[in-house]
Design a protein around this motif. Sequence first.
Motif, PDB file in Angstrom:
ATOM      1  N   ALA A  11       0.751  -1.240  -0.151  1.00 14.78           N
ATOM      2  CA  ALA A  11      -0.025   0.239   0.002  1.00 14.78           C
ATOM      3  C   ALA A  11       0.898   1.454   0.013  1.00 14.78           C
ATOM      4  O   ALA A  11       0.589   2.215  -0.681  1.00 14.78           O
ATOM      5  CB  ALA A  11      -0.907  -0.112   1.122  1.00 14.78           C
ATOM      6  N   LEU A  12       1.939   1.300   0.856  1.00 19.24           N
ATOM      7  CA  LEU A  12       2.729   2.422   0.886  1.00 19.24           C
ATOM      8  C   LEU A  12       3.773   2.533  -0.563  1.00 19.24           C
ATOM      9  O   LEU A  12       3.700   3.704  -1.008  1.00 19.24           O
ATOM     10  CB  LEU A  12       3.790   2.270   2.061  1.00 19.24           C
ATOM     11  CG  LEU A  12       4.809   3.503   2.153  1.00 19.24           C
ATOM     12  CD1 LEU A  12       4.257   4.732   2.364  1.00 19.24           C
ATOM     13  CD2 LEU A  12       5.834   3.087   3.396  1.00 19.24           C
ATOM     14  N   ALA A  13       4.242   1.386  -0.980  1.00 22.39           N
ATOM     15  CA  ALA A  13       4.736   1.638  -2.496  1.00 22.39           C
ATOM     16  C   ALA A  13       3.941   2.197  -3.472  1.00 22.39           C
ATOM     17  O   ALA A  13       4.458   2.870  -4.319  1.00 22.39           O
ATOM     18  CB  ALA A  13       5.483   0.166  -2.558  1.00 22.39           C
ATOM     19  N   ALA A  14       2.732   1.501  -3.466  1.00 15.82           N
ATOM     20  CA  ALA A  14       2.088   1.942  -4.348  1.00 15.82           C
ATOM     21  C   ALA A  14       1.620   3.482  -4.293  1.00 15.82           C
ATOM     22  O   ALA A  14       1.448   4.264  -5.384  1.00 15.82           O
ATOM     23  CB  ALA A  14       0.632   1.112  -4.305  1.00 15.82           C
ATOM     24  N   ALA A  72      -5.793  -1.187   9.872  1.00 14.81           N
ATOM     25  CA  ALA A  72      -5.576   0.205  10.103  1.00 14.81           C
ATOM     26  C   ALA A  72      -4.647   0.774   9.095  1.00 14.81           C
ATOM     27  O   ALA A  72      -4.936   1.975   8.479  1.00 14.81           O
ATOM     28  CB  ALA A  72      -5.525   0.581  11.452  1.00 14.81           C
ATOM     29  N   ALA A  73      -3.080   0.314   9.565  1.00 14.54           N
ATOM     30  CA  ALA A  73      -2.165   1.069   8.742  1.00 14.54           C
ATOM     31  C   ALA A  73      -2.345   0.662   7.177  1.00 14.54           C
ATOM     32  O   ALA A  73      -2.175   1.652   6.502  1.00 14.54           O
ATOM     33  CB  ALA A  73      -0.983   0.069   9.298  1.00 14.54           C
ATOM     34  N   THR A  74      -2.849  -0.368   6.834  1.00 12.60           N
ATOM     35  CA  THR A  74      -3.030  -0.541   5.426  1.00 12.60           C
ATOM     36  C   THR A  74      -3.834   0.346   4.762  1.00 12.60           C
ATOM     37  O   THR A  74      -3.842   0.781   3.661  1.00 12.60           O
ATOM     38  CB  THR A  74      -3.256  -2.126   5.037  1.00 12.60           C
ATOM     39  OG1 THR A  74      -2.434  -2.922   5.563  1.00 12.60           O
ATOM     40  CG2 THR A  74      -3.706  -2.314   3.731  1.00 12.60           C
ATOM     41  N   ARG A  75      -5.092   0.380   5.334  1.00 12.29           N
ATOM     42  CA  ARG A  75      -6.033   1.565   5.080  1.00 12.29           C
ATOM     43  C   ARG A  75      -5.417   2.904   5.099  1.00 12.29           C
ATOM     44  O   ARG A  75      -5.661   3.680   4.216  1.00 12.29           O
ATOM     45  CB  ARG A  75      -7.228   1.443   5.702  1.00 12.29           C
ATOM     46  CG  ARG A  75      -8.104   0.259   5.724  1.00 12.29           C
ATOM     47  CD  ARG A  75      -9.326   0.134   6.216  1.00 12.29           C
ATOM     48  NE  ARG A  75     -10.238  -1.005   5.809  1.00 12.29           N
ATOM     49  CZ  ARG A  75     -10.345  -1.893   7.027  1.00 12.29           C
ATOM     50  NH1 ARG A  75     -10.031  -2.143   8.279  1.00 12.29           N
ATOM     51  NH2 ARG A  75     -11.327  -2.832   6.392  1.00 12.29           N
ATOM     52  N   GLY A  76      -4.663   3.179   6.215  1.00  5.13           N
ATOM     53  CA  GLY A  76      -4.189   4.444   6.099  1.00  5.13           C
ATOM     54  C   GLY A  76      -3.136   4.850   5.342  1.00  5.13           C
ATOM     55  O   GLY A  76      -3.009   6.054   4.538  1.00  5.13           O
TER      56      GLY A  76
END
Length: 342
Positions: A103-106, A127-131
């Motif tokens: 998610a962050l890389a994208a 939560a972090a993935t959605r964040g």
Amino acid sequence: MPDTIISSGADSRIDTAGLAISYADVAGAAERIAGVAHRTPMLTSRTADTLTGGELLFKCENFQRTGAFKIRGAYNAVSRFTPLQRALGVVAYSSGNHAQALALAASMLRVRSTIVMPQDAPAAKLAATRGYGADVVLYDRYAEPPDAAVARVLEERGGVLIPPFDHPHVMAGQGTVAKELIEEVLAGGGAPLDLLVVPTGGGGLLSGCVVAAKTLNPGCRVIGVEPEAGNDAQQSLRSGEIVRIDAPKTIADGAQSRAVGQLTFPVIQRLVDDIDTVTDEQLVDAMRFFASRMKMLVEPTGCLAAAAVLSGKIDVRGKRVGIVVTGGNVDLSRFSALVQAG
């Protein structure tokens, strides 16, 4: 720093012909993730050395971006997308750490991400993935395999699948963990490692690390460690073919894979020296050790390698040992309950 390959009586040119990755892929990944992934610290503990009789060097990926090593492989993979792939977006399945990393890389690369996650994944990971901007789709990991859930998402939404371990760009990115560790160990003429111990789920980290370790430090033995309740990798290595199991019930949620990958297994089979297992109780002991002695919060999966060494399951007396600590993403309430239970 430039690559340093030492000689210890073995040919440093390991045979990776026919395998999904070579050391050149790991070195290329290191260049792509430079300035994105942290070069995490290597820490020591006099107490751990006294307890085990070895010289232990902990590679602490719990201090990595997103709290685990997964950003290395995720960023390496998404950064290599073609324009068409970027337009389609990325899809992945993960219990949490690969999810957050992808998610962050994208997000950093301006690519849409959809992540399929088990409904019992730790709340902090969800939560972090959605964040980080991902669209999260939940599934029941005990009712169906993740590939079935992912197939539905791909059919409905489209996208480019980047699995958590069975992908050459992911494997190469994860191998930079061992590359960094061994470079620091050998800096200034330091003594090489006798052993590298690596947590193991689907084999992405283990396969990448063994390629790097056997190239840069040829005399180093490499041992993977997985949960006792989910020893599919160990069974596969022993039998010479991929063994598939039911979803294991273990506190090591990041290592609940049902089988090693079609790409990771040939690397493991050819290059890894052994695979060992630890119990959930031994994982909790390691969590408690890290918190009380090294002041680190480490998730159960992140403790797999350390637990095998600290418990004496792997004898390291008189050896210089690299231990990969993979992550620190655990709900605080869950962490407290586990370490206080003993």
